[in-house]
Design an enzyme around this catalytic site. Structure first.
Site, PDB file in Angstrom:
ATOM      1  N   LYS A 357       0.848  -1.185   0.000  1.00 52.71           N
ATOM      2  CA  LYS A 357       0.000   0.000   0.000  1.00 52.71           C
ATOM      3  C   LYS A 357       0.893   1.248   0.000  1.00 52.71           C
ATOM      4  O   LYS A 357       1.879   1.292   0.719  1.00 52.71           O
ATOM      5  CB  LYS A 357      -0.865  -0.035   1.266  1.00 52.71           C
ATOM      6  CG  LYS A 357      -2.166   0.667   1.150  1.00 52.71           C
ATOM      7  CD  LYS A 357      -3.118   0.183   2.218  1.00 52.71           C
ATOM      8  CE  LYS A 357      -4.333   1.079   2.246  1.00 52.71           C
ATOM      9  NZ  LYS A 357      -5.410   0.547   3.057  1.00 52.71           N
ATOM     10  N   GLU A 443     -19.951  -6.434   9.049  1.00 52.58           N
ATOM     11  CA  GLU A 443     -20.985  -5.761   9.849  1.00 52.58           C
ATOM     12  C   GLU A 443     -22.034  -6.750  10.361  1.00 52.58           C
ATOM     13  O   GLU A 443     -22.524  -6.623  11.488  1.00 52.58           O
ATOM     14  CB  GLU A 443     -21.656  -4.653   9.031  1.00 52.58           C
ATOM     15  CG  GLU A 443     -20.779  -3.419   8.788  1.00 52.58           C
ATOM     16  CD  GLU A 443     -19.768  -3.587   7.665  1.00 52.58           C
ATOM     17  OE1 GLU A 443     -19.811  -4.627   6.966  1.00 52.58           O
ATOM     18  OE2 GLU A 443     -18.927  -2.679   7.488  1.00 52.58           O
ATOM     19  N   ARG A 471     -25.951  -3.144   5.959  1.00 51.86           N
ATOM     20  CA  ARG A 471     -25.554  -4.515   5.648  1.00 51.86           C
ATOM     21  C   ARG A 471     -25.876  -5.478   6.784  1.00 51.86           C
ATOM     22  O   ARG A 471     -26.018  -6.672   6.559  1.00 51.86           O
ATOM     23  CB  ARG A 471     -24.049  -4.522   5.368  1.00 51.86           C
ATOM     24  CG  ARG A 471     -23.576  -5.828   4.923  1.00 51.86           C
ATOM     25  CD  ARG A 471     -22.243  -5.722   4.260  1.00 51.86           C
ATOM     26  NE  ARG A 471     -22.337  -5.125   2.957  1.00 51.86           N
ATOM     27  CZ  ARG A 471     -21.333  -5.101   2.088  1.00 51.86           C
ATOM     28  NH1 ARG A 471     -20.180  -5.629   2.418  1.00 51.86           N
ATOM     29  NH2 ARG A 471     -21.473  -4.543   0.924  1.00 51.86           N
TER      30      ARG A 471
HETATM   31  C1  LIG Z   1     -19.323  -2.507   4.033  1.00 48.87           C
HETATM   32  C2  LIG Z   1     -18.139  -1.620   4.256  1.00 48.87           C
HETATM   33  N1  LIG Z   1     -17.608  -1.521   5.489  1.00 48.87           N
HETATM   34  C3  LIG Z   1     -16.545  -0.717   5.711  1.00 48.87           C
HETATM   35  C4  LIG Z   1     -15.989  -0.002   4.688  1.00 48.87           C
HETATM   36  C5  LIG Z   1     -14.854   0.972   4.965  1.00 48.87           C
HETATM   37  N2  LIG Z   1     -13.612   0.604   4.268  1.00 48.87           N
HETATM   38  C6  LIG Z   1     -13.216   1.164   3.129  1.00 48.87           C
HETATM   39  S1  LIG Z   1     -11.785   0.564   2.549  1.00 48.87           S
HETATM   40  C7  LIG Z   1     -11.639  -0.484   3.862  1.00 48.87           C
HETATM   41  C8  LIG Z   1     -10.460  -1.388   3.959  1.00 48.87           C
HETATM   42  C9  LIG Z   1     -10.365  -2.181   2.714  1.00 48.87           C
HETATM   43  O1  LIG Z   1      -9.237  -2.991   2.776  1.00 48.87           O
HETATM   44  P1  LIG Z   1      -8.753  -3.719   1.476  1.00 48.87           P
HETATM   45  O2  LIG Z   1      -9.913  -4.318   0.772  1.00 48.87           O
HETATM   46  O3  LIG Z   1      -7.660  -4.638   1.875  1.00 48.87           O
HETATM   47  O4  LIG Z   1      -8.201  -2.564   0.559  1.00 48.87           O
HETATM   48  P2  LIG Z   1      -6.903  -1.644   0.794  1.00 48.87           P
HETATM   49  O5  LIG Z   1      -7.408  -0.359   1.366  1.00 48.87           O
HETATM   50  O6  LIG Z   1      -5.982  -2.362   1.711  1.00 48.87           O
HETATM   51  O7  LIG Z   1      -6.331  -1.434  -0.553  1.00 48.87           O
HETATM   52  C10 LIG Z   1     -12.717  -0.337   4.733  1.00 48.87           C
HETATM   53  C11 LIG Z   1     -12.893  -1.064   5.999  1.00 48.87           C
HETATM   54  C12 LIG Z   1     -16.589  -0.125   3.418  1.00 48.87           C
HETATM   55  N3  LIG Z   1     -16.135   0.574   2.367  1.00 48.87           N
HETATM   56  N4  LIG Z   1     -17.641  -0.935   3.229  1.00 48.87           N
END
Ligand SMILES: Cc1ncc(C[n+]2csc(CCOP(=O)(O)OP(=O)(O)O)c2C)c(N)n1
Length: 715
Positions: A357, A443, A471
């Protein structure tokens, strides 16, 4: 300068990005300008990027970087003939472009930087928009936007009327699926793949999902179904070892939650497996496709070695596993994508790539949170221009008061779904590490897990954004409300949220919570009230309760002593300002706008009563009766959808015959449509919920349309 879509004579539909250009391949050489390999500036004085032994070096010390190759790419079709060297250069320039573009707008940075090579490889190998790429969450899709005709609009990203921060079907044909909430990409991709089969088409479908998004149940439901349906689908698992948002704890990113991340790291750490994969790959590259069988043998052998770890896990679900692949090695990515694309009927394939990242931007690589979400910053240093405010965010007031409650009540526990920073529970976690649970992006699980905790006498506070709790709704109904379990829901980001837009807008929670028979439903009008509601929820131990609060800063209300709230009387609102003829009853922080309207109305010689409802369920029947009886006009106001507070008030009034008389009732709420991303103030204006809108509504109800019009025109 990039060749614009208008200059190329494309018909422009509603959004200029909705049509893909139909070019013949092979013309890109005429656009191609090579980057200089040594000099320090181009003809426009922009720093140029240099290729050195270790690869392309990006020097962010200047105002901007020259992007001669990227300047020739307006759509993916322009990337088809690029050599592997060109693709490397393009990736370096794309990375520079993202760093400089986001420095001027703010937005999601590090996830997009981590998938630069992946984005380039996908758009080089696959023929979008016929082939579909579905970006999970979509916060990593800035590179995709730049390569698909939207580079010249990147300065508008997340702004009013500008590009959305996430892929959006209305915005571009290259955005195969609208996203913002996580873990939907495999389900959507599978649907597209099955539709393709039924319609007799033969395009590819690629779902790109992060290891964080992979923690959600929906991803597994989709993989399980993909294995069963056995249709051709490519899933790319982007594993950057950051499962929760990197602000999960105050000490930096948390250890990834969940067992899957453990299995993935075991896989990466297995040197024999890696060597075998490399061997298989280089054989394929050297002797061409006839080596496929040999490679397959190696592959099988390598798989066998893995025993019970990651690859077999995916394979037991029915996905063919390839990996782990270095996600920053374009050659490898291109080779693998081409191979998978050429396979006649691979069924569902999971390609596990490992990325970093924030890759390639030293300040992001160095930052604990990898600069996941940023405000504008200086590209030289990565220093962000954070606005100073005299008050804290509602999120921080929530966290602070929950800590105070937990200090005196050791039964209080807190749960969040991969959002330690966003919900403020990183502060709680610091103080009570054993009483705070990050369950991953899950969630549904968070809610039922909280229900389980409540059955045993603990006092769970489940902190989930209003829109993400959508959700977990069946769990709220079936596992919590129906069983009358005292789970407390802290719903942050209630109402309009600004730049993140409609996917993250907390529009519906009042409607979906207040229709549940056992739920106590509250909304504070300011940060002090929020603290009292935290105390109220802590005290409600015989049924579920919830309270909603907005994104943004408090209004400077006087806080309770030591930030510890006092429980409120359940179902009792309060009058903030006594007036006459008109009563305005606000629910939540819109009460501040109601007070603003009252100030404006003074100059019109109008003095409304302003009341703060505090509770939507149970309603304060006495207060509502009194307001209805003592005023000619009753206006309710809330930053939520139809079906919320206003509906409950009008239902109560009509059931009790109070609407049979002369009372004029009006409900002000969010309009019955989605409000696009943009500046918070623009969104409030667009929704018709500013103080001036309330003021104009009062004046027109008083039969003073000219004055109302003057105010409306000034909006
Ligand atoms: C249902 C839901 N819950 C929480 C989030 C908040 N959220 C956005 S990005 C993220 C982390 C995503 O991690 P990853 O898929 O590994 O992507 P990265 O940011 O590491 O590239 C979260 C928890 C969301 N977008 N949707």
């Amino acid at each position: 300068m990039a060749v614009s879509e208008i200059a190329m004579g494309i018909n422009l539909p509603r959004s200029p990005y909705l049509l893909a250009p139909k070019f013949k391949f092979g013309g890109r050489n005429q656009f191609c300008v090579k980057a200089s390999a040594s000099s320090s500036g181009d003809e426009n004085g922009r720093m140029v990027i240099r290729k050195e032994k270790e690869g392309w070096q990006l020097d962010f010390s200047g105002e901007t970087l020259a992007t001669p190759l990227l300047d020739t790419i307006n759509f993916p079709v322009h990337m088809k003939n690029l050599s592997s060297k060109d693709l490397d250069q393009l990736a370096a320039e794309l990375r520079a472009e993202i760093v400089y573009a986001v420095s001027k707008t703010g937005g999601h940075l590090s996830s997009s930087l981590g998938v630069v090579e992946l984005t380039v490889a996908l758009h080089h190998v696959f023929n979008t928009p016929d082939d579909k790429i579905i970006w999970d969450v979509g916060h990593q899709a800035y590179g995709h936007k730049i390569l698909t005709g939207r580079r010249s609009k990147m300065h508008t990203i997340r702004k009013t009327s500008g590009l959305a921060g996430f892929p959006k079907r209305d915005e571009s044909v290259y955005d195969a699926f609208g996203v913002g909430h996580s873990s939907t990409s495999i389900s959507a991709g599978l649907g597209m793949a099955v539709a393709r089969d039924l319609l007799g088409k033969n395009n590819n479908v690629v779902s790109v999902i992060g290891d964080g998004a992979m923690t959600a149940g929906q991803a597994y439901e989709a993989m399980n179904n993909a294995g069963f349906l056995d249709t051709n689908l490519i899933v790319i698992l982007n594993d950057n070892r950051q499962v929760s948002l990197p602000t999960a704890t105050l000490d930096g990113p948390a250890t990834p939650v969940g067992a899957l991340s453990g299995a993935l790291s075991k896989l990466q750490a297995n040197p024999k497996f890696r060597q075998l994969r490399e061997a298989a790959k280089s054989i394929t590259k050297q002797i061409g496709p006839q080596a496929h069988e040999v490679a397959a043998k190696f592959d099988e052998y390598a798989r066998g070695m893995l025993g019970a770890s990651g690859s077999t896990f995916f394979e037991e679900l029915g996905l063919y596993y390839i990996g782990p692949v270095d996600g920053h090695n374009l050659d490898d990515l291109v080779t693998i994508f081409q191979k998978v694309k050429e396979m006649p009927a691979p069924g569902p394939v999971l390609i596990h790539i490992v990325t970093e990242k924030g890759k390639g931007y030293p300040p992001a690589e160095a930052a604990a949170d990898r600069m996941h979400g940023v405000v504008k910053y200086d590209p030289k240093t990565g220093k962000q221009n954070k606005a100073k405010s005299s008050t804290l965010t509602y999120t921080q007031y929530f966290a602070e008061s929950l800590i105070k409650e937990a200090e005196t009540d050791n039964k209080i526990v807190a749960i969040h779904a991969a959002m330690g920073g966003g919900t403020g529970l990183n502060y709680f976690q610091k103080k009570f590490p054993d009483r705070c649970f990050d369950v991953g992006i899950a969630e549904q699980h968070a809610v039922t897990f909280a229900a389980g905790l409540a059955t045993e006498g603990l006092k769970p506070f489940c902190a989930i954004y209003s829109s993400f709790l959508q959700r977990g709704y069946d769990q709220v109904v079936h596992d919590v409300d129906l069983q009358k379990l005292p789970v407390r829901f802290a719903m942050d980001r209630a109402g309009l949220v600004g730049a993140d837009g409609p996917t993250h807008c907390g529009a519906f929670d009042v409607a979906y919570m207040a229709c549940l028979p056992n739920m106590v439903v509250m909304a504070p009008s300011d940060e002090a009230e929020l603290m009292h509601m935290v105390a109220t929820a802590a005290a409600i131990d015989d049924r579920p309760s919830c309270f909603r609060f907005p994104r943004g800063n408090g209004v400077g209300a006087v806080l309770p002593l030591n930030n510890k709230g006092t429980p409120l009387e359940i179902g009792k609102g309060r009058i903030l300002r006594e007036g006459n003829r008109i009563a305005i009853l606000g629910y939540g922080t819109i009460v501040q706008q109601c007070l603003g309207a009252a100030e404006m109305l003074k100059s019109h010689n109008v003095f409304p009563t302003i009341a703060d409802a505090r509770f939507c369920k149970p309603l304060d029947a006495d207060l509502i009766r009194r307001l209805a009886k003592e005023h000619e006009i009753l206006i309710t106001a809330e930053e939520g959808s139809v079906g919320g507070f206003g509906s409950h008030v009008s239902h109560f009034l009509s059931l009790n015959g109070i609407l049979d008389g002369p009372l004029k009732l009006r409900s002000m709420m969010l309009p019955d449509r989605y409000i696009d991303h943009g500046a918070p103030q623009d969104q409030i204006e667009e929704s018709g919920l500013s103080s001036r809108h309330i003021c104009a509504t009062v004046l027109s109800l008083l039969g003073r349309p000219k004055e109302a019009l003057t105010i409306r025109e000034a909006i």
